[in-house]
Design an enzyme around this catalytic site. Structure first.
Site, short mmCIF file in Angstrom:
data_model
loop_
_atom_site.label_atom_id
_atom_site.label_comp_id
_atom_site.label_asym_id
_atom_site.label_seq_id
_atom_site.Cartn_x
_atom_site.Cartn_y
_atom_site.Cartn_z
N LYS A 9 4.01 10.17 14.56
CA LYS A 9 4.23 9.83 13.16
C LYS A 9 3.56 8.48 12.84
O LYS A 9 3.14 7.75 13.72
CB LYS A 9 5.73 9.74 12.87
CG LYS A 9 6.42 8.61 13.62
CD LYS A 9 7.89 8.52 13.28
CE LYS A 9 8.55 7.36 14.03
NZ LYS A 9 9.97 7.18 13.67
N ARG A 54 22.23 8.13 10.01
CA ARG A 54 20.97 8.13 9.25
C ARG A 54 20.68 9.59 8.93
O ARG A 54 21.52 10.28 8.37
CB ARG A 54 19.87 7.46 10.10
CG ARG A 54 18.64 7.05 9.30
CD ARG A 54 17.59 6.37 10.17
NE ARG A 54 17.06 7.24 11.21
CZ ARG A 54 16.08 6.91 12.04
NH1 ARG A 54 15.55 5.70 11.98
NH2 ARG A 54 15.65 7.75 12.96
N HIS A 112 19.49 11.59 17.61
CA HIS A 112 18.77 10.34 17.86
C HIS A 112 19.76 9.23 18.19
O HIS A 112 20.82 9.12 17.55
CB HIS A 112 17.96 9.96 16.61
CG HIS A 112 16.88 8.94 16.88
ND1 HIS A 112 15.91 9.12 17.82
CD2 HIS A 112 16.63 7.74 16.30
CE1 HIS A 112 15.10 8.08 17.82
NE2 HIS A 112 15.52 7.22 16.91
N ARG A 170 11.58 12.63 23.86
CA ARG A 170 10.87 12.47 22.59
C ARG A 170 10.41 11.02 22.42
O ARG A 170 10.82 10.33 21.48
CB ARG A 170 11.84 12.91 21.48
CG ARG A 170 11.23 13.20 20.14
CD ARG A 170 12.31 13.63 19.14
NE ARG A 170 13.31 12.61 18.91
CZ ARG A 170 14.59 12.72 19.26
NH1 ARG A 170 15.04 13.81 19.86
NH2 ARG A 170 15.44 11.73 19.00
N TYR A 194 -3.67 -22.27 2.23
CA TYR A 194 -2.80 -22.49 1.07
C TYR A 194 -1.60 -23.36 1.41
O TYR A 194 -0.95 -23.16 2.44
CB TYR A 194 -2.29 -21.15 0.53
CG TYR A 194 -3.34 -20.31 -0.15
CD1 TYR A 194 -4.09 -20.81 -1.21
CD2 TYR A 194 -3.58 -18.99 0.25
CE1 TYR A 194 -5.05 -20.04 -1.84
CE2 TYR A 194 -4.53 -18.21 -0.38
CZ TYR A 194 -5.26 -18.75 -1.43
OH TYR A 194 -6.21 -17.98 -2.06
N CYS A 237 -3.61 -15.60 4.78
CA CYS A 237 -4.05 -15.23 3.43
C CYS A 237 -4.24 -13.71 3.35
O CYS A 237 -4.08 -13.00 4.34
CB CYS A 237 -5.35 -15.94 3.09
SG CYS A 237 -5.30 -17.73 3.33
N MET A 238 -4.61 -13.23 2.19
CA MET A 238 -4.76 -11.78 2.02
C MET A 238 -5.84 -11.21 2.93
O MET A 238 -5.67 -10.14 3.52
CB MET A 238 -5.09 -11.44 0.57
CG MET A 238 -5.19 -9.95 0.31
SD MET A 238 -5.54 -9.55 -1.41
CE MET A 238 -4.00 -10.02 -2.20
N ASP A 239 -6.95 -11.93 3.08
CA ASP A 239 -8.10 -11.39 3.82
C ASP A 239 -8.53 -12.26 5.00
O ASP A 239 -9.47 -11.90 5.70
CB ASP A 239 -9.32 -11.27 2.88
CG ASP A 239 -8.97 -10.62 1.57
OD1 ASP A 239 -8.67 -9.42 1.58
OD2 ASP A 239 -8.98 -11.32 0.54
#
Length: 387
Positions: free
Chosen positions: A37, A135, A175, A231, A277, A324-326
């Protein structure tokens, strides 16, 4: 186009196959479902699935229907179990593709019967019991008020529908909530609850081929929880599900993902110059900083700012200032570094390079999150079996 990639996640498919073999040995002859998954925990759904099958997995496990169908579209023919389907969805494509759909409530079984009629073939299901995780799964523990449990209703309904020939129940599973804490009383309690749930299903007339409870941690630490199949998920990718007890290497596992980037820019800055930043970091003396083109848009946690390790030319450094973002910045002191040089974020731990577990501990999370965060802007480069 490869020379335009500023970073990559190299995936060792041989390591995945190796880990599956190790886990099968630990399972003592039980079958193994490799959980693929979440894009195989960030490693790439189809390549990782094929590597796991090459290592001896006999079943694949996914969470979402789109993951199951992607495996079928790629030509993967092994049994696939999908355990989360949205209410009201048309399950016909899953039934037509011979995907086993987990049922945690009677409405899933009804939807499967409807899909069976449309697909012209029996629907195959595995029933999920909630034995204490609270769950997903039909609650199998008695309430104080008494009476039938959700599990009782589910197995009774499944037996009734199976008699029509439109539905086949091939498995029962649950589980564990605290398998990463070997010896915790809940682990034994859930095993007992699962045994009771299996007995009840069989009394209702069901004869499932497989019963499974063990995730990665239980496969490695709790042999009494094995049943017919294990599993594992995280351990398939070479990461320890019990890092407080044993490292991946101590468990015989090999991490399969190595994330690297090339330096975009290296420059000298003066002492006291704020970095990134907010200027949350500043070197105490004149220093070289490098700009690394990866950021939180790629999967680096922003709270890795100032704490997560990287390796440059065999030496470890820490991210300097805010993610930072990038981009991230690393103060490398007086080390000679140039644009185009390699930075290792994490890997298998060879030659003292950081690992995903090192990142998890630095950031205050788990290695599961570290590897699954890396998105499509970080291309996967495969090596090993089937690459």
């Amino acid at each position: 186009m490869r020379d335009l990639w500023p970073a990559a996640a190299s995936i060792d498919l041989d390591a995945i196959a190796h880990n599956v073999r190790v886990l099968r040995e630990r399972a003592g002859g039980a079958a193994l479902m490799a959980v693929v998954k979440a894009d195989a925990y960030g490693h790439g759904l189809v390549p990782a699935a094929r590597a796991a099958l090459a290592g001896g997995a006999s079943v694949l496990g996914v969470a979402q229907p789109t993951e199951a169908l992607a495996l079928r579209e790629a030509g993967v023919e092994a049994p696939v179990l999908c355990w989360l389907v949205p209410h009201g969805a048309d399950l016909t494509p899953l039934v037509a593709a011979d995907v086993q759909v987990a049922a945690a409530a009677p409405w899933v079984l009804d939807a499967l019967v409807t899909a069976s009629r449309a697909a012209g073939r029996p629907a195959v299901t595995q029933l999920k019991a909630d034995t204490g995780l609270a769950r997903n799964g039909a609650y199998a523990l008695p309430l104080a008020a008494g009476g039938a449990t959700d599990w009782s209703d589910l197995v009774t309904h499944a037996a009734r529908l199976e008699s029509t020939g439109l539905l086949e129940v091939v498995g029962l599973f649950s589980h564990l909530a605290r398998a990463d804490e070997p010896g915790h009383p809940s682990v034994r309690a859930q095993q007992d609850a699962f045994a009771a749930a299996v007995d009840e299903a069989e009394r209702a007339g069901l004869r499932p081929a497989v019963r499974h409870l063990s995730n990665s941690a239980a496969t490695l630490t709790e042999p009494t929880a094995v049943w017919d199949m294990v599993r594992p998920g995280l351990a398939v990718y070479g990461l320890s599900p019990v890092p407080q007890l044993a490292s991946a290497a101590e468990l015989g596992l090999r991490p399969a993902m190595r994330v690297t980037a090339t330096v975009a820019l290296a420059k000298r800055i003066r002492a006291g110059q704020g970095v990134s930043y907010g200027h949350t970091y500043a070197p105490r003396q004149e220093s070289t900083v490098i700009d690394v083109p990866l950021g939180y848009a790629d999967g680096i946690p922003r709270h890795a700012s100032g704490v997560a390790p990287v390796q440059v030319h065999g030496r470890r450094f820490t991210l300097s200032g805010r993610v930072c973002m990038d981009q991230v910045v690393v103060d490398v002191g007086d080390l000679e570094v140039a644009a185009g040089d390699q930075v290792v974020l994490f890997g298998a731990g060879d030659d003292r390079e950081p690992t995903a577990q090192d990142w998890a501990e630095a950031v205050g999370t788990i290695s599961y999150e570290i590897v699954t965060r890396f998105g499509p802007r970080v291309p996967r480069v495969y090596q090993g079996v089937g690459a």
